[in-house]
Design a protein around this motif. Structure first.
Motif, PDB file in Angstrom:
ATOM      1  N   PRO A 380       0.798  -1.226   0.000  1.00 17.33           N
ATOM      2  CA  PRO A 380       0.000   0.000   0.000  1.00 17.33           C
ATOM      3  C   PRO A 380       0.832   1.277   0.000  1.00 17.33           C
ATOM      4  O   PRO A 380       0.298   2.353  -0.271  1.00 17.33           O
ATOM      5  CB  PRO A 380      -0.813  -0.115   1.294  1.00 17.33           C
ATOM      6  CG  PRO A 380       0.034  -0.952   2.198  1.00 17.33           C
ATOM      7  CD  PRO A 380       0.719  -1.942   1.290  1.00 17.33           C
ATOM      8  N   TYR A 381       2.128   1.170   0.262  1.00 16.99           N
ATOM      9  CA  TYR A 381       2.984   2.357   0.240  1.00 16.99           C
ATOM     10  C   TYR A 381       3.024   2.978  -1.152  1.00 16.99           C
ATOM     11  O   TYR A 381       3.138   4.200  -1.296  1.00 16.99           O
ATOM     12  CB  TYR A 381       4.404   1.999   0.687  1.00 16.99           C
ATOM     13  CG  TYR A 381       4.495   1.533   2.118  1.00 16.99           C
ATOM     14  CD1 TYR A 381       4.656   2.447   3.153  1.00 16.99           C
ATOM     15  CD2 TYR A 381       4.395   0.188   2.436  1.00 16.99           C
ATOM     16  CE1 TYR A 381       4.729   2.021   4.478  1.00 16.99           C
ATOM     17  CE2 TYR A 381       4.461  -0.249   3.750  1.00 16.99           C
ATOM     18  CZ  TYR A 381       4.627   0.673   4.773  1.00 16.99           C
ATOM     19  OH  TYR A 381       4.684   0.257   6.072  1.00 16.99           O
ATOM     20  N   GLY A 411      -8.188  -5.144   7.783  1.00 15.45           N
ATOM     21  CA  GLY A 411      -7.938  -4.986   9.211  1.00 15.45           C
ATOM     22  C   GLY A 411      -6.490  -5.202   9.585  1.00 15.45           C
ATOM     23  O   GLY A 411      -5.931  -4.470  10.418  1.00 15.45           O
ATOM     24  N   LEU A 412      -5.845  -6.190   8.974  1.00 13.21           N
ATOM     25  CA  LEU A 412      -4.451  -6.491   9.334  1.00 13.21           C
ATOM     26  C   LEU A 412      -3.503  -5.387   8.880  1.00 13.21           C
ATOM     27  O   LEU A 412      -2.578  -5.012   9.618  1.00 13.21           O
ATOM     28  CB  LEU A 412      -4.045  -7.836   8.740  1.00 13.21           C
ATOM     29  CG  LEU A 412      -4.757  -9.056   9.342  1.00 13.21           C
ATOM     30  CD1 LEU A 412      -4.327 -10.329   8.646  1.00 13.21           C
ATOM     31  CD2 LEU A 412      -4.497  -9.161  10.847  1.00 13.21           C
ATOM     32  N   TYR A 413      -3.723  -4.854   7.677  1.00 10.81           N
ATOM     33  CA  TYR A 413      -2.859  -3.749   7.245  1.00 10.81           C
ATOM     34  C   TYR A 413      -3.114  -2.500   8.072  1.00 10.81           C
ATOM     35  O   TYR A 413      -2.183  -1.729   8.357  1.00 10.81           O
ATOM     36  CB  TYR A 413      -3.056  -3.467   5.755  1.00 10.81           C
ATOM     37  CG  TYR A 413      -2.121  -4.272   4.885  1.00 10.81           C
ATOM     38  CD1 TYR A 413      -0.870  -3.759   4.518  1.00 10.81           C
ATOM     39  CD2 TYR A 413      -2.454  -5.533   4.449  1.00 10.81           C
ATOM     40  CE1 TYR A 413      -0.005  -4.484   3.728  1.00 10.81           C
ATOM     41  CE2 TYR A 413      -1.593  -6.278   3.662  1.00 10.81           C
ATOM     42  CZ  TYR A 413      -0.359  -5.749   3.295  1.00 10.81           C
ATOM     43  OH  TYR A 413       0.507  -6.488   2.528  1.00 10.81           O
ATOM     44  N   VAL A 646     -13.840   0.283   6.191  1.00 12.02           N
ATOM     45  CA  VAL A 646     -12.861  -0.005   5.136  1.00 12.02           C
ATOM     46  C   VAL A 646     -13.081  -1.395   4.544  1.00 12.02           C
ATOM     47  O   VAL A 646     -13.790  -2.237   5.099  1.00 12.02           O
ATOM     48  CB  VAL A 646     -11.414   0.108   5.672  1.00 12.02           C
ATOM     49  CG1 VAL A 646     -11.133   1.507   6.195  1.00 12.02           C
ATOM     50  CG2 VAL A 646     -11.150  -0.931   6.756  1.00 12.02           C
ATOM     51  N   GLY A 647     -12.423  -1.638   3.419  1.00 13.57           N
ATOM     52  CA  GLY A 647     -12.461  -2.948   2.788  1.00 13.57           C
ATOM     53  C   GLY A 647     -13.841  -3.303   2.276  1.00 13.57           C
ATOM     54  O   GLY A 647     -14.641  -2.440   1.890  1.00 13.57           O
ATOM     55  N   ASP A 648     -14.148  -4.600   2.300  1.00  7.14           N
ATOM     56  CA  ASP A 648     -15.432  -5.067   1.780  1.00  7.14           C
ATOM     57  C   ASP A 648     -16.613  -4.556   2.598  1.00  7.14           C
ATOM     58  O   ASP A 648     -17.749  -4.531   2.102  1.00  7.14           O
ATOM     59  CB  ASP A 648     -15.467  -6.601   1.753  1.00  7.14           C
ATOM     60  CG  ASP A 648     -14.758  -7.172   0.539  1.00  7.14           C
ATOM     61  OD1 ASP A 648     -14.149  -6.384  -0.216  1.00  7.14           O
ATOM     62  OD2 ASP A 648     -14.813  -8.396   0.345  1.00  7.14           O
ATOM     63  N   THR A 659      -6.565  -3.902   1.173  1.00  2.81           N
ATOM     64  CA  THR A 659      -5.241  -3.539   1.682  1.00  2.81           C
ATOM     65  C   THR A 659      -5.058  -2.030   1.701  1.00  2.81           C
ATOM     66  O   THR A 659      -4.674  -1.443   2.723  1.00  2.81           O
ATOM     67  CB  THR A 659      -4.154  -4.178   0.806  1.00  2.81           C
ATOM     68  OG1 THR A 659      -4.223  -5.600   0.922  1.00  2.81           O
ATOM     69  CG2 THR A 659      -2.769  -3.699   1.198  1.00  2.81           C
ATOM     70  N   ASN A 660      -5.305  -1.404   0.569  1.00  8.20           N
ATOM     71  CA  ASN A 660      -5.067   0.036   0.462  1.00  8.20           C
ATOM     72  C   ASN A 660      -6.041   0.831   1.316  1.00  8.20           C
ATOM     73  O   ASN A 660      -5.655   1.820   1.942  1.00  8.20           O
ATOM     74  CB  ASN A 660      -5.135   0.459  -1.007  1.00  8.20           C
ATOM     75  CG  ASN A 660      -3.890   0.068  -1.786  1.00  8.20           C
ATOM     76  OD1 ASN A 660      -2.891   0.765  -1.761  1.00  8.20           O
ATOM     77  ND2 ASN A 660      -3.936  -1.062  -2.465  1.00  8.20           N
ATOM     78  N   GLY A 661      -7.299   0.377   1.390  1.00  5.11           N
ATOM     79  CA  GLY A 661      -8.278   1.095   2.207  1.00  5.11           C
ATOM     80  C   GLY A 661      -7.951   1.046   3.681  1.00  5.11           C
ATOM     81  O   GLY A 661      -8.013   2.060   4.382  1.00  5.11           O
ATOM     82  N   GLY A 662      -7.592  -0.143   4.181  1.00  2.96           N
ATOM     83  CA  GLY A 662      -7.256  -0.266   5.593  1.00  2.96           C
ATOM     84  C   GLY A 662      -6.019   0.519   5.961  1.00  2.96           C
ATOM     85  O   GLY A 662      -5.977   1.228   6.977  1.00  2.96           O
ATOM     86  N   PHE A 663      -5.001   0.425   5.128  1.00  7.90           N
ATOM     87  CA  PHE A 663      -3.741   1.130   5.373  1.00  7.90           C
ATOM     88  C   PHE A 663      -3.949   2.636   5.349  1.00  7.90           C
ATOM     89  O   PHE A 663      -3.465   3.367   6.230  1.00  7.90           O
ATOM     90  CB  PHE A 663      -2.721   0.700   4.321  1.00  7.90           C
ATOM     91  CG  PHE A 663      -1.382   1.358   4.457  1.00  7.90           C
ATOM     92  CD1 PHE A 663      -0.430   0.849   5.330  1.00  7.90           C
ATOM     93  CD2 PHE A 663      -1.058   2.477   3.705  1.00  7.90           C
ATOM     94  CE1 PHE A 663       0.816   1.454   5.449  1.00  7.90           C
ATOM     95  CE2 PHE A 663       0.177   3.082   3.815  1.00  7.90           C
ATOM     96  CZ  PHE A 663       1.125   2.568   4.685  1.00  7.90           C
TER      97      PHE A 663
END
Length: 669
Positions: A380-381, A411-413, A646-648, A659-663
């Motif tokens: 996601p960087y 959630g994990l990111y 975020v996410g789904d 990934t990108n949304g959570g981060f």
């Protein structure tokens, strides 16, 4: 102590120029240059992590020798005028800080420039109407426009454009260029019998068709001098029936070898035949790793003194080391794997390959239609390179107590980024397993990239100091009691089940991924309802288990193809090919009407007739819907401006959007 990857990290001098290792960035097009074709500071910053991470050579894709004549990307680098030199020096000098060589893939795309882009018909080796132009004309509602056959004067002018482009690169501080002679671009249009129909000294025999390429390389050498490396990209086999095939490519290399320093061996064509041969140079996750290495190996065997670069799904430096140790190539080129983890070379040099963030080969990074800056499903960087300098998440000015609800990729990111910010983080996962939707996505034996990624993700999260509560569903009462300063809600989605269809609740009806994972019983005669990626992957998986499988899909042929392309990029094409190869029936225009104990009833939307499909198991793959009610219940458990969905849970997407949304939510808390 050095690394155990002695071949990957073996330095080499070419024309007196030192290259610190054998890892090169295969050329991406980041879509962050200026629209006038000049280099931007954003471009330099986007490339910086790749230089810093240990790669020896950075190539950037499809830099044009003349934007006014050959132009097919929104922010394509233009090497056609002297004004490019100063901005190019920013890129060259940035890379040099890391003992890395900045460069470009120098190109003229010939036939593939649209009339609408430059205001005239495209130039090519011959006057032809390509399949890509036929498709474009149909899309635009006009007649196909044939390319203009280059005159001798135009050929000489174009040869000089290549030479001048490389000279400008040298003026900017670069000492190597990748000349694009593959994938159906202009140079290969001269080389290939598929496009070259000339009867003069530039057409006919293999030797004559090699002439333009040789003139380009010789003109470059004359212009840049001896202390500059020329790498030449070629399609070892164009795959298309009337194209250039490997036996003739070997003859072509005989004529080219004394005019170049390195041969970069790819395969396939770029856009023709509705991207049918795109898979041969950009493989999807259903295809073998190291897909094109055998071509480089055979070139190296035929020309042992020629330096050779291999490319094509070289997903790790473990594979790179094997290739180099066996003498199959002298350099390994990687694009998507280095975008997934720019620090991969550094991690391998430090003998910690397990820390490599694996590439999914999902092509979420190919954001060209419509154009967007490249980002990555697992890194996601890359999507926030302007906000996060050098890939280091900055510490938050105030430490906060933050909850993350859901242990999937979003959630994990989020959890990892929040810990990097220095917050006090608690993650709630209602099941006994982290990974969310990645777990079923990685289950099928052929999902090797996703399996590697899931292992990495689950190992990576253990390095962070968050409190992870498994088998714990975060209710509003729990969150309110803990009085969190901020909350990230990543509760995901649930399968769509059309409740009004008669028989849909029968005990032999299941969600397809649950069946794949052995959570529910299945028989031997399966019907899968839904022909999207989830349904087709399940069909292939069960067929390989020996089951009798049929797939029904409501969309017609054209809409189904477009839908697959949108959701799965070119892996969708691969799935359809595997379905056909394995003789798995796919019935389009079929809408499920009723489920019975031993069959399903569908309506053929083309004819209006009812059709029966016998089965003992019905598997649903009709898509997902956000757990909106769960997310809404948690929206007020902290200050509303500090609660992020975020996410789904926000909108059903894929690993990349999760990934990108959570981060991105986490880095702003």
């Amino acid at each position: 102590m050095g690394s155990k990857y002695e071949h990957v990290f073996a330095p080499i001098k070419i024309r007196g120029i030192d290259f610190k290792n054998r890892v090169t960035l295969a050329p991406p097009s980041p879509n962050v240059a200026n629209q006038d074709g000049t280099m931007s500071r954003d471009f330099v910053d986007w490339m910086r992590p790749l230089a810093r991470g240990g790669t020896s050579i950075l190539y950037v894709g499809n830099a044009t020798v003349d934007k006014n004549e050959c132009h097919d990307e929104e922010t394509q680098i233009d090497l056609g005028t002297d004004r490019c030199v100063l901005p190019l020096s920013w890129y060259a000098e940035m890379a040099a800080q890391y003992n890395c060589h900045a460069s470009f893939e120098v190109n003229h795309n010939g036939k593939d420039t649209a009339f609408e882009t430059v205001g005239h018909a495209p130039y090519s080796a011959s006057s032809i109407i390509t399949s890509s132009e036929i498709s474009r004309a149909k899309r635009l509602g006009r007649a196909p426009i044939p390319s203009i056959e280059m005159t001798h004067e135009k050929i000489a002018e174009t040869v000089d454009k290549f030479a001048s482009a490389c000279y400008r690169m040298k003026e900017a501080g670069m000492d190597i260029a990748l000349i694009h002679g593959g994938h159906g671009n202009l140079i290969s249009q001269f080389m290939s019998p598929l496009y070259n129909k000339r009867q003069d000294e530039y057409g006919g025999t293999t030797e004559k068709r090699a002439r333009f390429a040789i003139e380009v390389c010789d003109a470059i050498r004359k212009k840049v001098g001896n202390n500059f490396v020329i790498e030449f990209r070629i399609s070892a086999d164009e795959i298309a029936p009337e194209g250039m095939h490997f036996d003739e490519t070997l003859k072509m290399i005989e004529y080219l070898q004394d005019h170049i320093d390195i041969l970069h061996v790819s395969a396939g064509l770029h856009s023709d035949f509705d991207f049918k041969y795109y898979r041969n140079w950009c493989q999807n996750f259903l295809m073998p790793r190291g897909f094109n290495v055998h071509y480089a190996r055979d070139v190296k065997k035929a020309f042992p003194n020629l330096l050779v670069t291999t490319v094509g799904s070289i997903t790790s430096l473990d594979l790179g080391e094997e290739i180099l140790a066996n003498g199959w190539a002298d350099f390994v080129a990687m694009c998507r794997p280095l975008m997934a983890d720019p620090d991969m070379p550094r991690k391998y040099a430090q003998n910690r390959p397990e820390d490599r963030r694996p590439c999914l080969r999902c092509d979420a990074c190919t954001r060209f239609f419509p154009p967007r800056p490249l980002n990555c499903a697992v890194n996601p960087y890359s999507g926030v390179f302007k906000e996060i300098k050098d890939g280091v998440v900055p510490k938050a000015p105030v430490k906060k107590k933050v909850a993350v609800v859901g242990g999937g990729p979003a959630g994990l990111y989020a959890m990892m980024a929040l810990c990097d910010r220095g917050h006090d983080v608690t993650l709630y996962e209602k099941t006994n397993q982290l990974g969310g939707s990645v777990v079923p996505a990685a289950h099928a034996p052929f999902k090797i990239d996703c399996q590697d990624y899931l292992k990495w993700l689950l190992r990576e999260v253990t390095k962070y100091p968050a409190k992870i509560l498994m088998n714990t569903e975060a209710s509003k009462e729990i969150l309110d009691k803990e009085a969190y300063d901020a909350i990230i809600v990543a509760v995901g989605s649930k399968p769509i089940v059309p409740s009004k269809i008669p028989g849909i609740s029968k005990p032999h009806v299941h969600w397809a991924p649950d069946a794949e994972m052995g959570k529910v019983p299945v028989g031997n005669k399966l019907v899968i309802v839904g022909g999207g990626a989830v349904g087709l992957e399940a069909a292939i998986d069960f067929k390989q288990m020996g089951k009798d499988v049929t797939v029904i899909e409501m969309l017609d042929t054209e809409k189904h193809f477009v839908s697959l392309r949108q959701s799965s990029k070119h892996a969708g094409d691969e799935m359809l090919a595997i379905m056909e190869e394995q003789r798995i029936p796919l019935h389009l225009n079929n809408r499920l009407e009723e489920v019975r104990d031993d069959k399903i009833i569908c309506k053929d939307l083309a004819t209006g007739e009812l059709v029966e499909y016998p089965c003992d198991t019905v598997l649903l793959a009709l898509g997902m819907t956000p757990l909106t009610d769960v997310a809404d219940a948690l929206r007020h458990s902290a200050a509303e401006t500090d609660v992020f969905i975020v996410g789904d849970a926000k909108a059903v997407g894929n690993i990349s959007t999760a990934t990108n949304g959570g981060f991105q939510a986490a880095i702003h808390i």
